[in-house]
Structure formats: structure tokens, C-alpha cells
Scaffold this active site. Sequence first.
Site, PDB file in Angstrom:
ATOM      1  N   ASP A 101      -3.350   2.267  -5.690  1.00 34.78           N
ATOM      2  CA  ASP A 101      -2.145   2.294  -4.861  1.00 34.78           C
ATOM      3  C   ASP A 101      -1.962   1.051  -3.999  1.00 34.78           C
ATOM      4  O   ASP A 101      -1.152   1.046  -3.086  1.00 34.78           O
ATOM      5  CB  ASP A 101      -2.137   3.542  -3.985  1.00 34.78           C
ATOM      6  CG  ASP A 101      -3.244   3.528  -2.938  1.00 34.78           C
ATOM      7  OD1 ASP A 101      -4.321   2.977  -3.225  1.00 34.78           O
ATOM      8  OD2 ASP A 101      -3.035   4.067  -1.845  1.00 34.78           O
ATOM      9  N   GLU A 102      -2.708  -0.021  -4.283  1.00 32.28           N
ATOM     10  CA  GLU A 102      -2.612  -1.227  -3.466  1.00 32.28           C
ATOM     11  C   GLU A 102      -2.581  -2.476  -4.348  1.00 32.28           C
ATOM     12  O   GLU A 102      -3.216  -2.514  -5.404  1.00 32.28           O
ATOM     13  CB  GLU A 102      -3.823  -1.360  -2.540  1.00 32.28           C
ATOM     14  CG  GLU A 102      -3.997  -0.251  -1.540  1.00 32.28           C
ATOM     15  CD  GLU A 102      -5.272  -0.435  -0.732  1.00 32.28           C
ATOM     16  OE1 GLU A 102      -5.288  -1.308   0.150  1.00 32.28           O
ATOM     17  OE2 GLU A 102      -6.245   0.282  -1.008  1.00 32.28           O
TER      18      GLU A 102
ATOM     19  N   ASP B 164       0.854  -1.183   0.000  1.00 34.60           N
ATOM     20  CA  ASP B 164       0.000   0.000   0.000  1.00 34.60           C
ATOM     21  C   ASP B 164       0.895   1.239   0.000  1.00 34.60           C
ATOM     22  O   ASP B 164       1.679   1.430   0.921  1.00 34.60           O
ATOM     23  CB  ASP B 164      -0.875  -0.031   1.268  1.00 34.60           C
ATOM     24  CG  ASP B 164      -1.850   1.124   1.357  1.00 34.60           C
ATOM     25  OD1 ASP B 164      -1.925   1.930   0.413  1.00 34.60           O
ATOM     26  OD2 ASP B 164      -2.533   1.219   2.389  1.00 34.60           O
TER      27      ASP B 164
END
Length: 199
Positions: free
Chosen positions: A111-112, A9
Site C-alpha cells: 500500500d505504499e 500511502d
Amino acid sequence: MERIVLHIDVNSAFLSWSAVKLLEEGYKKDIRNEVAVVAGDPKKRHGIIVAASIPAKKLGIKAPINLYEARRKYKDLIVVKPDYNYYYQKSKAMMDFLKKLFPEFQQYSIDECFIEYTSMKRIYGIYKRFGFTVNVGIGNNKLCAKMASDFEKPNKVHTLYEYEFKDKVWNLDISELFMAGKSSCKKLRELNINTIKDL
């Protein structure tokens, strides 16, 4: 063999990527270390914060409050407009990098991502290569890996194996459980379920 899943993350993704962009353009401050936010233009009624630095979060300034409320908490707030095209480029660069290293890869959001564990050493090239930090959560399944990556930020690696579940998360508030939304938590509290252990 015991299954191990990584959850990666990007730390405060939009703010981190904005900081990298500003530094590339010659801006003297790293806004990740300042009381700073990414937010839209209040004149266009888009003055909602979408990302905040860690110093800002410590003052209670975080998404999705508006800029008016945030400036009441800290009048010298640094505000950066979002650049979604740049964020996409940074996300794609990192995801492409990780896909090459790990054949069992699943992008979860901009973003993960989740990765089936193969070699931890290769993860540490992200900051040097791209200029932003990530958190890595390690567990026996995606739920544990996701929750582990949220424990403490930034640039940390945390584990949440099944045998650690009682020690690390049982006493956390029910709202800390991954995917437990406000309405679900409200209903659970009405049933006197206030912690993950209660559930």
C-alpha cells in the site's frame, strides 16, 4: 533543481479496501466511518486485528491487538474478515495507474510507494478512480517523504523538506522516526535520547 520525492500511502489500506468491497456488494455503511476492524477468525486462533478504522483507533483499537481486547473497549465492534486476493487487486490497480503517470516509481509495500515528483495534479484521480483515499508525503528524500505522509490522516498532503525538519519533527518522540523499532528506541532511551532532536 531541488529533488522532490512523494511517498504515497493508502489510508488504513486493508480496512479501506474492505470498505470499498462491501460498498460494491451493497453494504449500507462505509466501515471507514464506523468503529470497525479487519481481523482473522478467533475460532482458528487468528483473531488478531490487522487494520482498524480511524474511529476505532481513537478508542485505542488498532493492530496488532486481539478481538477479545478490542471488544472490551467497544462491544459493538464491526469485524470484517480479510480478503487478501481483493487487496492485491486493489493494490495492483493503483500501482499500475501510478506507474503509467510517473516513470520514476518504486513500490515499497502493498500500500505504499515512492515517486520522483513530476506533476501533483495527476495524483488526485486516485479516490475518484478507485474509491479509497491516500496520503501523500513530499520531501527531498525518501525518509522525509515517508515521515511526512504519516503526519495526519486521511486524504492529506504533507511536506517535510530538509529546511522544515527542525520545526516539524525535532520535538517528536524518538519512536516517531521512520524505522525506529521498539528495541532500538529502548536502547536510545537508556542513553537519554528521547526525541528526534536528541538523536
